[in-house]
Design a protein around this motif. Sequence first.
Motif, PDB file in Angstrom:
ATOM      1  N   LEU A 107       0.861  -1.182   0.000  1.00 21.47           N
ATOM      2  CA  LEU A 107       0.000   0.000   0.000  1.00 21.47           C
ATOM      3  C   LEU A 107       0.899   1.234   0.000  1.00 21.47           C
ATOM      4  CD1 LEU A 107      -2.609  -1.061   2.724  1.00 21.47           C
ATOM      5  CD2 LEU A 107      -2.530  -1.671   0.302  1.00 21.47           C
ATOM      6  N   ARG A 108       0.449   2.239  -0.734  1.00 22.62           N
ATOM      7  CA  ARG A 108       1.259   3.444  -0.875  1.00 22.62           C
ATOM      8  C   ARG A 108       0.560   4.651  -0.259  1.00 22.62           C
ATOM      9  NH1 ARG A 108       1.905   7.376  -5.753  1.00 22.62           N
ATOM     10  NH2 ARG A 108       3.962   8.305  -5.425  1.00 22.62           N
ATOM     11  N   CYS A 109       1.334   5.454   0.431  1.00 25.87           N
ATOM     12  CA  CYS A 109       0.868   6.742   0.946  1.00 25.87           C
ATOM     13  C   CYS A 109       1.755   7.819   0.350  1.00 25.87           C
ATOM     14  CB  CYS A 109       0.953   6.765   2.464  1.00 25.87           C
ATOM     15  SG  CYS A 109       0.457   8.352   3.191  1.00 25.87           S
ATOM     16  N   HIS A 110       1.133   8.826  -0.212  1.00 32.28           N
ATOM     17  CA  HIS A 110       1.866   9.912  -0.866  1.00 32.28           C
ATOM     18  C   HIS A 110       1.408  11.250  -0.308  1.00 32.28           C
ATOM     19  CE1 HIS A 110       4.012  11.985  -4.098  1.00 32.28           C
ATOM     20  NE2 HIS A 110       2.926  12.729  -4.244  1.00 32.28           N
ATOM     21  N   GLN A 111       2.376  12.101   0.068  1.00 33.87           N
ATOM     22  CA  GLN A 111       2.028  13.420   0.591  1.00 33.87           C
ATOM     23  C   GLN A 111       2.801  14.500  -0.139  1.00 33.87           C
ATOM     24  OE1 GLN A 111       4.196  15.375   2.966  1.00 33.87           O
ATOM     25  NE2 GLN A 111       5.588  13.829   3.787  1.00 33.87           N
ATOM     26  N   THR A 112       2.193  15.654  -0.230  1.00 34.35           N
ATOM     27  CA  THR A 112       2.775  16.752  -1.026  1.00 34.35           C
ATOM     28  C   THR A 112       3.181  17.940  -0.173  1.00 34.35           C
ATOM     29  OG1 THR A 112       0.563  17.669  -1.406  1.00 34.35           O
ATOM     30  CG2 THR A 112       1.400  16.100  -3.050  1.00 34.35           C
ATOM     31  N   GLU A 113       3.093  17.801   1.166  1.00 42.26           N
ATOM     32  CA  GLU A 113       3.328  18.940   2.052  1.00 42.26           C
ATOM     33  C   GLU A 113       4.670  18.890   2.773  1.00 42.26           C
ATOM     34  OE1 GLU A 113       1.189  21.490   2.136  1.00 42.26           O
ATOM     35  OE2 GLU A 113      -0.037  20.433   0.654  1.00 42.26           O
ATOM     36  N   ASN A 114       5.531  17.972   2.388  1.00 41.76           N
ATOM     37  CA  ASN A 114       6.871  17.878   2.988  1.00 41.76           C
ATOM     38  C   ASN A 114       6.821  17.577   4.494  1.00 41.76           C
ATOM     39  OD1 ASN A 114       9.663  17.891   2.413  1.00 41.76           O
ATOM     40  ND2 ASN A 114       9.881  19.892   3.379  1.00 41.76           N
ATOM     41  N   HIS A 115       5.795  16.813   4.923  1.00 37.81           N
ATOM     42  CA  HIS A 115       5.715  16.429   6.331  1.00 37.81           C
ATOM     43  C   HIS A 115       6.880  15.522   6.695  1.00 37.81           C
ATOM     44  CE1 HIS A 115       1.814  18.217   6.881  1.00 37.81           C
ATOM     45  NE2 HIS A 115       1.294  17.514   5.908  1.00 37.81           N
ATOM     46  N   ARG A 116       7.442  15.713   7.865  1.00 37.08           N
ATOM     47  CA  ARG A 116       8.544  14.861   8.299  1.00 37.08           C
ATOM     48  C   ARG A 116       8.059  13.484   8.768  1.00 37.08           C
ATOM     49  NH1 ARG A 116      12.580  15.685  13.535  1.00 37.08           N
ATOM     50  NH2 ARG A 116      13.602  13.648  13.317  1.00 37.08           N
ATOM     51  N   TYR A 117       6.964  13.487   9.531  1.00 38.76           N
ATOM     52  CA  TYR A 117       6.502  12.249  10.152  1.00 38.76           C
ATOM     53  C   TYR A 117       5.356  11.639   9.337  1.00 38.76           C
ATOM     54  CZ  TYR A 117       8.973  13.919  14.301  1.00 38.76           C
ATOM     55  OH  TYR A 117       9.932  14.365  15.174  1.00 38.76           O
ATOM     56  N   MET A 118       5.392  10.334   9.188  1.00 37.29           N
ATOM     57  CA  MET A 118       4.298   9.622   8.522  1.00 37.29           C
ATOM     58  C   MET A 118       3.985   8.369   9.316  1.00 37.29           C
ATOM     59  SD  MET A 118       5.188  10.168   4.480  1.00 37.29           S
ATOM     60  CE  MET A 118       3.528   9.779   3.903  1.00 37.29           C
ATOM     61  N   TYR A 119       2.700   7.979   9.281  1.00 35.74           N
ATOM     62  CA  TYR A 119       2.198   6.887  10.111  1.00 35.74           C
ATOM     63  C   TYR A 119       1.275   5.975   9.299  1.00 35.74           C
ATOM     64  CZ  TYR A 119       3.512  10.064  13.948  1.00 35.74           C
ATOM     65  OH  TYR A 119       4.193  10.900  14.802  1.00 35.74           O
ATOM     66  N   TRP A 120       1.304   4.690   9.640  1.00 36.01           N
ATOM     67  CA  TRP A 120       0.310   3.748   9.123  1.00 36.01           C
ATOM     68  C   TRP A 120      -0.493   3.192  10.297  1.00 36.01           C
ATOM     69  CZ3 TRP A 120      -1.546   2.998   4.508  1.00 36.01           C
ATOM     70  CH2 TRP A 120      -0.759   3.253   3.378  1.00 36.01           C
ATOM     71  N   TYR A 121      -1.822   3.258  10.161  1.00 41.09           N
ATOM     72  CA  TYR A 121      -2.739   2.693  11.143  1.00 41.09           C
ATOM     73  C   TYR A 121      -3.654   1.706  10.436  1.00 41.09           C
ATOM     74  CZ  TYR A 121      -1.629   6.752  14.143  1.00 41.09           C
ATOM     75  OH  TYR A 121      -1.003   7.704  14.905  1.00 41.09           O
ATOM     76  N   ARG A 122      -4.184   0.775  11.223  1.00 39.45           N
ATOM     77  CA  ARG A 122      -5.272  -0.045  10.728  1.00 39.45           C
ATOM     78  C   ARG A 122      -6.477   0.198  11.624  1.00 39.45           C
ATOM     79  NH1 ARG A 122      -4.386  -6.416  11.233  1.00 39.45           N
ATOM     80  NH2 ARG A 122      -6.657  -6.328  11.076  1.00 39.45           N
ATOM     81  N   GLN A 123      -7.665   0.144  11.011  1.00 36.35           N
ATOM     82  CA  GLN A 123      -8.888   0.377  11.755  1.00 36.35           C
ATOM     83  C   GLN A 123      -9.787  -0.830  11.630  1.00 36.35           C
ATOM     84  OE1 GLN A 123     -11.445   3.723  10.605  1.00 36.35           O
ATOM     85  NE2 GLN A 123     -12.106   3.936  12.713  1.00 36.35           N
ATOM     86  N   ASP A 124     -10.170  -1.367  12.774  1.00 35.48           N
ATOM     87  CA  ASP A 124     -11.033  -2.534  12.819  1.00 35.48           C
ATOM     88  C   ASP A 124     -12.148  -2.292  13.824  1.00 35.48           C
ATOM     89  OD1 ASP A 124      -7.902  -3.767  12.799  1.00 35.48           O
ATOM     90  OD2 ASP A 124      -9.251  -4.461  11.217  1.00 35.48           O
ATOM     91  N   PRO A 125     -13.341  -2.834  13.575  1.00 35.14           N
ATOM     92  CA  PRO A 125     -14.445  -2.680  14.526  1.00 35.14           C
ATOM     93  C   PRO A 125     -14.044  -3.169  15.914  1.00 35.14           C
ATOM     94  CG  PRO A 125     -15.226  -3.628  12.480  1.00 35.14           C
ATOM     95  CD  PRO A 125     -13.727  -3.605  12.382  1.00 35.14           C
ATOM     96  N   GLY A 126     -14.350  -2.349  16.912  1.00 28.90           N
ATOM     97  CA  GLY A 126     -14.040  -2.736  18.284  1.00 28.90           C
ATOM     98  C   GLY A 126     -12.618  -2.442  18.719  1.00 28.90           C
ATOM     99  N   HIS A 127     -11.770  -2.027  17.780  1.00 28.64           N
ATOM    100  CA  HIS A 127     -10.368  -1.744  18.125  1.00 28.64           C
ATOM    101  C   HIS A 127      -9.968  -0.301  17.848  1.00 28.64           C
ATOM    102  CE1 HIS A 127      -9.098  -5.875  19.033  1.00 28.64           C
ATOM    103  NE2 HIS A 127      -9.891  -6.244  18.054  1.00 28.64           N
ATOM    104  N   GLY A 128     -10.798   0.446  17.192  1.00 23.79           N
ATOM    105  CA  GLY A 128     -10.404   1.801  16.845  1.00 23.79           C
ATOM    106  C   GLY A 128      -9.241   1.773  15.878  1.00 23.79           C
ATOM    107  N   LEU A 129      -8.323   2.725  16.014  1.00 22.62           N
ATOM    108  CA  LEU A 129      -7.130   2.787  15.179  1.00 22.62           C
ATOM    109  C   LEU A 129      -5.940   2.251  15.963  1.00 22.62           C
ATOM    110  CD1 LEU A 129      -8.954   5.164  13.910  1.00 22.62           C
ATOM    111  CD2 LEU A 129      -6.807   5.878  12.885  1.00 22.62           C
ATOM    112  N   ARG A 130      -5.163   1.401  15.334  1.00 27.85           N
ATOM    113  CA  ARG A 130      -3.954   0.863  15.950  1.00 27.85           C
ATOM    114  C   ARG A 130      -2.755   1.180  15.071  1.00 27.85           C
ATOM    115  NH1 ARG A 130      -5.557  -5.267  17.168  1.00 27.85           N
ATOM    116  NH2 ARG A 130      -6.604  -4.982  15.151  1.00 27.85           N
TER     117      ARG A 130
END
Lengths: 112, 111
Positions: free
Chosen positions: A21-44
């Motif tokens: 999976l690819r994440c692309h940003q155009t704002e020159n952010h330093r920090y990037m994160y990947w989360y998964r979201q599942d019912p009953g677990h929120g974002l992890r």
Amino acid sequence: DAGITQSPRHKVTETGTPVTLRCHQTENHRYMYWYRQDPGHGLRLIHYSYGVKDTDKGEVSDGYSVSRSKTEDFLLTLESATSSQTSVYFCAARTSGSYEQYFGPGTRLTVT
Amino acid sequence: SQQGEEDPQALSIQEGENATMNCSYKTSINNLQWYRQNSGRGLVHLILIRSNEREKHSGRLRVTLDTSKKSSSLLITASRAADTASYFCATALDRDDKIIFGKGTRLHILP
């Protein structure tokens, strides 16, 4: 979405296949994160990056790897997809000095 | 286990009423944030409160933080149908770049 895109937006794959999976940003952010979201677990938190080639593990990193060779791209790889990795995956980014995260639209991944 | 836990899991109120949701966390934090997620969309940042602040306002939002109890609350006043969404708290730890989310509160505003 503050210039954050994710691709693909939807994917169906079979157990045992590799998926990126690819994440692309155009704002020159330093920090990037990947989360998964599942019912009953929120974002992890899966993995995050604090700069080019600098990454670290999150709460649920087993079965996932990441790479960041350029500031604008953060890739999440499932080396051998399992049904338990069926989820919605969100990418987020933020700048240094601010904790406010900007989120992408998400990728819905189904592993059959 | 997750750092933040929101309470209640789900909340239904009449339009015009105030909505309050709570977040408890486990370890010392640098700051706490609240986000909103509309169905099928990414999260949107609402407000951030630092560990040395006790209360913060933004429009119809009021956030409080009690570091001695490791808890925060989000108050939405004069609720509107457009406030129907899920709300998440997120904590950033001291000297750590991780941002950890809770499980969220689903808010439904009844017409």
